[in-house]
Design an enzyme around this catalytic site. Structure first.
Site, mmCIF file in Angstrom:
data_model
loop_
_atom_site.group_PDB
_atom_site.id
_atom_site.type_symbol
_atom_site.label_atom_id
_atom_site.label_comp_id
_atom_site.label_asym_id
_atom_site.label_seq_id
_atom_site.Cartn_x
_atom_site.Cartn_y
_atom_site.Cartn_z
ATOM 1 N N CYS A 1 0.835 -1.204 0.000
ATOM 2 C CA CYS A 1 0.000 0.000 0.000
ATOM 3 C C CYS A 1 0.873 1.258 0.000
ATOM 4 C CB CYS A 1 -0.985 -0.054 1.163
ATOM 5 S SG CYS A 1 -2.479 0.895 0.792
ATOM 6 N N HIS B 1 -3.709 -5.088 0.343
ATOM 7 C CA HIS B 1 -3.132 -5.612 1.591
ATOM 8 C C HIS B 1 -3.164 -7.142 1.578
ATOM 9 C CE1 HIS B 1 -2.822 -1.854 3.947
ATOM 10 N NE2 HIS B 1 -3.731 -1.459 3.087
ATOM 11 N N GLU C 1 -1.607 -9.170 3.317
ATOM 12 C CA GLU C 1 -1.499 -9.739 4.670
ATOM 13 C C GLU C 1 -2.859 -10.073 5.265
ATOM 14 O OE1 GLU C 1 -1.114 -6.601 3.840
ATOM 15 O OE2 GLU C 1 -1.618 -5.198 5.457
HETATM 16 N N1 GLN Z 1 -2.076 6.623 2.718
HETATM 17 C C1 GLN Z 1 -2.144 5.852 1.528
HETATM 18 C C2 GLN Z 1 -3.491 5.973 0.834
HETATM 19 O O1 GLN Z 1 -4.474 6.283 1.442
HETATM 20 C C3 GLN Z 1 -1.802 4.410 1.788
HETATM 21 C C4 GLN Z 1 -2.790 3.734 2.678
HETATM 22 C C5 GLN Z 1 -2.284 2.452 3.281
HETATM 23 O O2 GLN Z 1 -1.082 2.202 3.323
HETATM 24 N N2 GLN Z 1 -3.181 1.640 3.785
HETATM 25 O O3 GLN Z 1 -3.580 5.709 -0.331
#
Ligand code: GLN
Length: 549
Positions: free
Chosen positions: A382, A508, A510
């Site tokens: 992310c 994600h 994970e």
């Molecule tokens: N802050 C980033 C976004 O909103 C990444 C979010 C995250 O790592 N979950 O796109």
């Protein structure tokens, strides 16, 4: 008709109710029953989505896009089932529903009160998953500690349900602490007696008492707890500290916790627990054949719960590779161009963690650069993927001020930009791009090799995305988009062509790793780290050095 197990906690918080609940669920599932778990949390936030990770650890996202408590992660990892919005309810959500109904005039002029209106709404939600004949047993974990003001309505709801249901359909498991007083060399039962008394004062009597303890419970202690807490002696369960949480289902099986529940429920249709896959995993976990050191670059590293699912995914992927994964936490805020090689040179792989906001991002970018230049296996999740994109833009494409508009809204090169659908969103909580979305993988890429298929689905939690206006330049220079959302073309995966293992994912992964199905990107990342370590060790070995001379 589903049967209900309520799990309460006494004496202190952090006793591991989630793990005990998940372990019991695992045993019942392994005996052929259909089981799910839900968590009721007493705080006022409507969901944990707006909580800083320092408060309650990571926010776990379900397939249907609910932002939930991290215990749901344990439930999914233990049971290999999907949970949903219905599996996590907070006081805030209960009150929100009741207040909305009141505004609609649904209470016909009545005074709206904690009893019966709030407790009725709690009961309705406690029973929700039991409708539709999908489960034989529903385990409900009540957050907080018995005696807290805020958990009272939940305990009252359990009391009412116990009264309403046939006796063999409902039971209460109380998790408590038996402290060991080193000076007296004695285990003490008094705090447990008090917490059971408190629970009884609230009208609920436990059927089983699970005792967290550092020392074995003697028969005498068990008898004492049983006598003074008014439960059967066989219903006093020892839950000793375990070397890994994944050992707990087996210790609960030895203590016959599952059989006690089945007996109370008059359930006779079950088989011997099939835990062969689980035991195989545990064996590999306990007896690794190699070891790798992975750097976790994040800014919440003081609190391990902030990266719970990532750490557990490493445990699963490590076992799969018969390799011990030692995770070294590296605080991104303190990484500089000067100290980066000193901080990262001993690593076999680098994971740049998800995150929000400006703090610590430059350190993450420096870490990515180190991995790219040194052929160190890299895995960005992310925000970690977004930082890999920014690093490439700055260092390879020469866009010196490239950034994400999250950190620098005025950047001349917004290689990471706010998603179109997010531009008018002002409300926080449940408004990010959340939950499962499909991703199409380009054949012949590293991502394809990892997943072994071109169609995948993974879970998300973000507002920013790769800016496709730059994609051609990236691809020409060697960073390709190997996975995209088939409808919106949102870039889901980036990777480098000329690097042994460099992958960044917008989603994600994970969140979908379980004991019985480790997540493939983690599995391949650990494999790449193993190969990296082997190459490094070979270079160090005198024989090879001799050959080279
Ligand atoms: N802050 C980033 C976004 O909103 C990444 C979010 C995250 O790592 N979950 O796109």
């Amino acid at each position: 008709m589903a049967k209900y197990i309520f799990v309460t906690g006494g004496v202190t918080s952090s006793l591991g109710k989630g793990i005990i609940a998940a372990s019991l669920a695992k045993l019942l599932q392994a005996r052929g029953l259909r089981v799910t778990i839900q968590k009721f949390d007493p705080y006022i936030n409507v969901d944990p989505g707006t909580l800083n990770p320092y408060e309650h650890g990571e926010c776990f996202v379900t397939e249907d896009g609910a932002e939930t408590d991290l215990d749901l992660g344990h439930y999914e990892r233990f049971l290999s089932i999907f949970t949903s919005q219905a599996n996590n309810v907070t006081t805030g959500r209960i009150y929100q529903t009741v207040i909305n109904k009141e505004r609609e005039g649904a209470y016909l002029g009545k005074t709206v009160q904690v009893i019966p209106h709030i407790t009725d709404e709690i009961k309705r939600r406690m029973l929700l998953l039991g409708q539709g004949n999908n489960y034989d047993i529903i385990i409900t974990e009540i957050g907080g500690t018995v005696g807290d003001i805020e958990s009272l309505p939940f305990v009252e709801a359990v009391r009412q349900l116990q009264w309403e249901m046939p006796e063999e359909d409902c039971m209460v498991v109380h998790l408590t602490l038996i402290p060991y007083l080193r000076a007296a060399k004695e285990l003490k039962t008094k705090p447990t007696q008090h917490s059971v008394k408190l629970l009884s004062q609230e009208g609920v009597h436990p059927d089983v008492i699970v005792c967290r303890t550092e020392e074995p419970l003697s028969m005498e202690i068990r008898r004492k707890i049983a006598l003074f807490c008014n439960v059967k002696q066989e219903a006093v369960i020892e839950a000793a500290d375990a070397p890994t949480i994944y050992e707990v289902p087996l210790t609960m099986m030895r203590e016959r916790l599952d059989l006690i529940c089945l007996k109370k429920f008059n359930i006779t249709q079950y088989h011997e627990p099939d835990l062969s896959k689980w035991k195989e995993f545990l064996d590999k976990l306990k007896y690794p054949k190699s070891k790798v050191t992975i750097g976790l670059i994040g800014k919440y590293i003081e609190l391990q719960d902030a990266y719970k699912s990532i750490l557990e995914s490493f445990v699963h992927a490590g076992a799969m590779n018969e390799c011990k994964v030692q995770v070294v936490n590296v605080h991104s805020e303190f990484i500089t161009d000067e100290n980066v090689s000193e901080k990262l040179s001993g690593l076999d792989g680098l994971l740049v963690a998800p995150g929000f906001g400006h703090r610590g991002v430059e350190g993450k970018i420096i870490a990515v650069k180190y991995a790219r230049h040194n052929n160190l296996p890299f895995f960005g999740i992310c925000l970690g993927m977004q930082m890999a994109v920014i690093e490439f833009a700055r260092d390879v494409l020469g866009l010196k001020d490239a950034h994400s508009t999250e950190m620098n809204p005025a950047t001349p090169d917004p290689v990471i930009d706010l998603m179109e659908g997010q531009k008018l969103v002002t409300a926080k909580g449940g408004t990010m791009r959340l939950g499962a979305y499909p991703c199409e993988i380009r054949p012949g890429t590293l991502a394809h090799q990892i997943y072994g298929t071109t169609q995948i689905s993974e879970r998300h939690r973000h507002r920013w995305e790769f800016n496709n206006a730059y994609l051609e330049r990236f691809e020409q220079a060697g960073m390709i988009a190997s996975g995209k959302n088939p409808e919106s073309s949102l870039v889901e995966i980036v990777e480098l062509k000329n690097h042994p293992f460099f992958i960044g994912v917008q989603y994600h992964p994970e969140l979908k790793s379980t004991v019985e199905n480790p997540q493939p990107v983690f599995v391949h990342f650990i494999q790449a780290a193993k190969e990296f370590a082997e190459r490094r060790n070979a270079l160090k070995s005198p024989v090879l050095q001799g050959e080279m001379i």
